[in-house]
Enzyme design. Structure first.
Site, mmCIF file in Angstrom:
data_model
loop_
_atom_site.group_PDB
_atom_site.id
_atom_site.type_symbol
_atom_site.label_atom_id
_atom_site.label_comp_id
_atom_site.label_asym_id
_atom_site.label_seq_id
_atom_site.Cartn_x
_atom_site.Cartn_y
_atom_site.Cartn_z
ATOM 1 N N ASP A 10 0.760 -0.947 -0.038
ATOM 2 C CA ASP A 10 0.103 -0.019 0.076
ATOM 3 C C ASP A 10 1.075 1.280 -0.023
ATOM 4 O O ASP A 10 2.184 1.162 0.266
ATOM 5 C CB ASP A 10 -0.905 -0.087 1.255
ATOM 6 C CG ASP A 10 -1.642 1.294 1.442
ATOM 7 O OD1 ASP A 10 -2.517 1.655 0.560
ATOM 8 O OD2 ASP A 10 -1.588 1.705 2.487
ATOM 9 N N LEU A 11 0.324 2.476 -0.309
ATOM 10 C CA LEU A 11 1.248 3.615 -0.301
ATOM 11 C C LEU A 11 1.049 4.515 0.952
ATOM 12 O O LEU A 11 1.894 4.639 1.773
ATOM 13 C CB LEU A 11 1.088 4.449 -1.734
ATOM 14 C CG LEU A 11 1.794 5.694 -1.773
ATOM 15 C CD1 LEU A 11 3.531 5.489 -1.865
ATOM 16 C CD2 LEU A 11 1.437 6.502 -2.934
ATOM 17 N N ASP A 12 -0.113 5.193 1.100
ATOM 18 C CA ASP A 12 -0.289 6.013 2.108
ATOM 19 C C ASP A 12 -0.325 5.535 3.431
ATOM 20 O O ASP A 12 -1.025 4.512 3.585
ATOM 21 C CB ASP A 12 -1.437 6.769 1.831
ATOM 22 C CG ASP A 12 -1.522 7.661 0.575
ATOM 23 O OD1 ASP A 12 -0.567 8.193 0.240
ATOM 24 O OD2 ASP A 12 -2.843 8.021 -0.128
ATOM 25 N N THR A 18 1.896 10.055 4.187
ATOM 26 C CA THR A 18 1.005 11.054 3.484
ATOM 27 C C THR A 18 -0.470 10.994 4.440
ATOM 28 O O THR A 18 -1.187 11.949 4.427
ATOM 29 C CB THR A 18 0.450 10.628 2.140
ATOM 30 O OG1 THR A 18 0.714 9.202 1.940
ATOM 31 C CG2 THR A 18 1.761 11.302 1.117
ATOM 32 N N LYS A 46 -9.220 5.969 6.239
ATOM 33 C CA LYS A 46 -8.142 5.495 5.779
ATOM 34 C C LYS A 46 -8.309 4.542 4.662
ATOM 35 O O LYS A 46 -8.763 3.450 4.932
ATOM 36 C CB LYS A 46 -6.966 4.896 6.690
ATOM 37 C CG LYS A 46 -6.402 5.745 7.555
ATOM 38 C CD LYS A 46 -5.290 5.498 8.377
ATOM 39 C CE LYS A 46 -4.682 6.296 9.264
ATOM 40 N NZ LYS A 46 -3.888 5.703 10.237
ATOM 41 N N SER A 115 -2.349 0.744 -4.381
ATOM 42 C CA SER A 115 -2.871 1.925 -3.701
ATOM 43 C C SER A 115 -4.324 2.598 -4.235
ATOM 44 O O SER A 115 -4.510 2.470 -5.306
ATOM 45 C CB SER A 115 -1.987 3.110 -3.632
ATOM 46 O OG SER A 115 -2.425 4.204 -3.255
ATOM 47 N N ALA A 116 -5.100 3.050 -3.263
ATOM 48 C CA ALA A 116 -6.344 3.642 -3.552
ATOM 49 C C ALA A 116 -6.106 5.100 -4.187
ATOM 50 O O ALA A 116 -7.106 5.544 -4.774
ATOM 51 C CB ALA A 116 -7.360 3.943 -2.462
ATOM 52 N N LYS A 146 -11.001 -0.250 -2.207
ATOM 53 C CA LYS A 146 -10.826 -1.092 -1.206
ATOM 54 C C LYS A 146 -12.055 -0.823 -0.282
ATOM 55 O O LYS A 146 -12.345 0.461 -0.088
ATOM 56 C CB LYS A 146 -9.505 -0.753 -0.085
ATOM 57 C CG LYS A 146 -8.392 -1.096 -1.053
ATOM 58 C CD LYS A 146 -7.055 -0.309 -0.254
ATOM 59 C CE LYS A 146 -5.950 -0.455 -1.236
ATOM 60 N NZ LYS A 146 -4.708 0.291 -0.510
ATOM 61 N N GLU A 170 -0.310 -3.120 4.693
ATOM 62 C CA GLU A 170 -1.443 -2.396 4.669
ATOM 63 C C GLU A 170 -1.469 -1.469 5.989
ATOM 64 O O GLU A 170 -1.090 -2.223 6.957
ATOM 65 C CB GLU A 170 -2.619 -3.122 4.599
ATOM 66 C CG GLU A 170 -3.304 -2.851 3.231
ATOM 67 C CD GLU A 170 -3.882 -1.637 2.970
ATOM 68 O OE1 GLU A 170 -3.882 -0.552 3.666
ATOM 69 O OE2 GLU A 170 -4.138 -1.110 1.692
ATOM 70 N N ASP A 171 -1.735 -0.428 5.979
ATOM 71 C CA ASP A 171 -2.048 0.569 7.226
ATOM 72 C C ASP A 171 -3.558 0.630 7.449
ATOM 73 O O ASP A 171 -3.904 1.286 8.376
ATOM 74 C CB ASP A 171 -1.274 1.813 7.214
ATOM 75 C CG ASP A 171 -1.953 2.844 6.383
ATOM 76 O OD1 ASP A 171 -2.529 2.452 5.357
ATOM 77 O OD2 ASP A 171 -2.093 3.951 6.690
HETATM 78 P P1 B16 Z 1 -6.177 10.396 -3.379
HETATM 79 P P2 B16 Z 1 -3.529 4.187 -0.077
HETATM 80 C C1 B16 Z 1 -5.583 6.069 -0.037
HETATM 81 O O1 B16 Z 1 -4.140 5.385 -0.448
HETATM 82 C C2 B16 Z 1 -5.399 6.765 1.110
HETATM 83 O O2 B16 Z 1 -5.174 5.752 2.369
HETATM 84 C C3 B16 Z 1 -6.809 7.172 1.615
HETATM 85 O O3 B16 Z 1 -6.839 7.798 2.801
HETATM 86 C C4 B16 Z 1 -7.302 8.307 0.584
HETATM 87 O O4 B16 Z 1 -8.404 8.665 0.527
HETATM 88 C C5 B16 Z 1 -7.037 7.325 -0.946
HETATM 89 O O5 B16 Z 1 -5.986 6.961 -1.128
HETATM 90 C C6 B16 Z 1 -7.311 8.211 -2.054
HETATM 91 O O6 B16 Z 1 -6.303 9.095 -2.387
HETATM 92 O O7 B16 Z 1 -7.038 11.504 -2.794
HETATM 93 O O8 B16 Z 1 -4.681 10.760 -3.250
HETATM 94 O O9 B16 Z 1 -6.573 9.578 -4.808
HETATM 95 O O10 B16 Z 1 -3.552 3.926 1.661
HETATM 96 O O11 B16 Z 1 -4.687 2.979 -0.570
HETATM 97 O O12 B16 Z 1 -2.315 4.211 -0.651
HETATM 98 MG MG MG Z 2 -2.771 3.078 3.244
#
Ligand code: B16
Ligand code: MG
Length: 220
Positions: A10-12, A18, A46, A115-116, A146, A170-171
């Site tokens: 996962d990224l964030d 972030t 999240k 990542s989302a 997700k 994943e976090d």
């Molecule tokens: P964006 P991940 C997710 O990234 C975040 O956890 C989530 O908080 C955020 O709303 C989502 O990406 C969308 O992000 O606004 O940058 O498109 O944790 O799946 O890497």
């Molecule tokens: Mg995340």
């Protein structure tokens, strides 16, 4: 046949911190709309897509907005978020992440991003690690966010590995649910009492011994 499993990151909140900037940007928007937004509520958001996160935020605040305002607020929230991460650079990788990536590269263990975020490629570029991933799947590549497993299943296809051969870091609660329903090994990064559905838990990557990682990625 390759003797190793593959990793999906996962990224964030896993590779880079972030998650705190998403929280601050959502909190600012909530305050503009006349309500507050807690860190506890943020846990439930999240990993959710941008649209789902805003829907959840409006539920928390018991607010409704018109379609036009919905789009406008989302755009402004993303601009605010991008401003907050604009100075991100290589040294913003979370502690221990570089050590793990270096180990995977040295041992030719394939890894992908799942990542989302629709900002994922931009962030990987800022961190100067986008070329290290065998595959990148982000919020622009999938239909279902997700906790649906689509993002991780797409990553496993791109890696040419079966779901059982994939290990997900994943976090978020939504991300652990996605990894579990994809039939992958899930590793929670963060508070184990929150990520209690994960197969394994670590507070962060500094807690992960290379020997332990070696055992995890070796096919039985
Ligand atoms: P964006 P991940 C997710 O990234 C975040 O956890 C989530 O908080 C955020 O709303 C989502 O990406 C969308 O992000 O606004 O940058 O498109 O944790 O799946 O890497
Ligand atoms: Mg995340």
């Amino acid at each position: 046949m390759n003797k190793h499993k593959a990793i999906i990151f996962d990224l964030d909140g896993v590779i880079v911190d972030t998650a705190k900037f998403h929280f601050l940007a959502w909190k600012k928007l909530a305050n503009e709309l006349g309500f507050d937004f807690s860190e506890e509520q943020n846990e439930a958001m999240k990993g959710l897509s941008r649209v789902h996160s805003f829907q959840k935020l409006l539920e928390f605040g018991n607010k409704e907005v018109s379609n036009a305002d919905f789009e406008r607020h989302l755009y402004n929230k993303n601009q605010d978020y991008l401003q907050r991460i604009s100075t991100m650079a290589e040294n913003d990788l979370l502690p221990g992440v570089k050590k793990v990536l270096d180990f995977l590269i040295e041992n030719q263990i394939p890894f992908a991003l799942g990542s989302a975020s629709k900002n994922a490629r931009l962030i990987l570029k800022s961190l100067k690690i986008e070329n290290q991933f065998a595959a990148i799947v982000d919020g622009t590549d999938v239909q279902k966010a997700k906790p649906d497993p689509e993002v991780f299943l797409t990553a496993s296809e791109k890696l040419k590995k079966s779901p059982a051969e994939c290990i997900v870091f994943e976090d978020s609660v939504a991300g652990i649910e996605a990894a579990n329903s994809a039939g992958m090994t899930s590793i929670g990064i963060g508070d184990a009492t929150i990520l209690k559905e994960a197969d394994y838990n670590f507070l962060d990557f500094t807690e992960i011994e290379i020997g332990c990682l070696e055992k995890l990625v070796l096919k039985k």
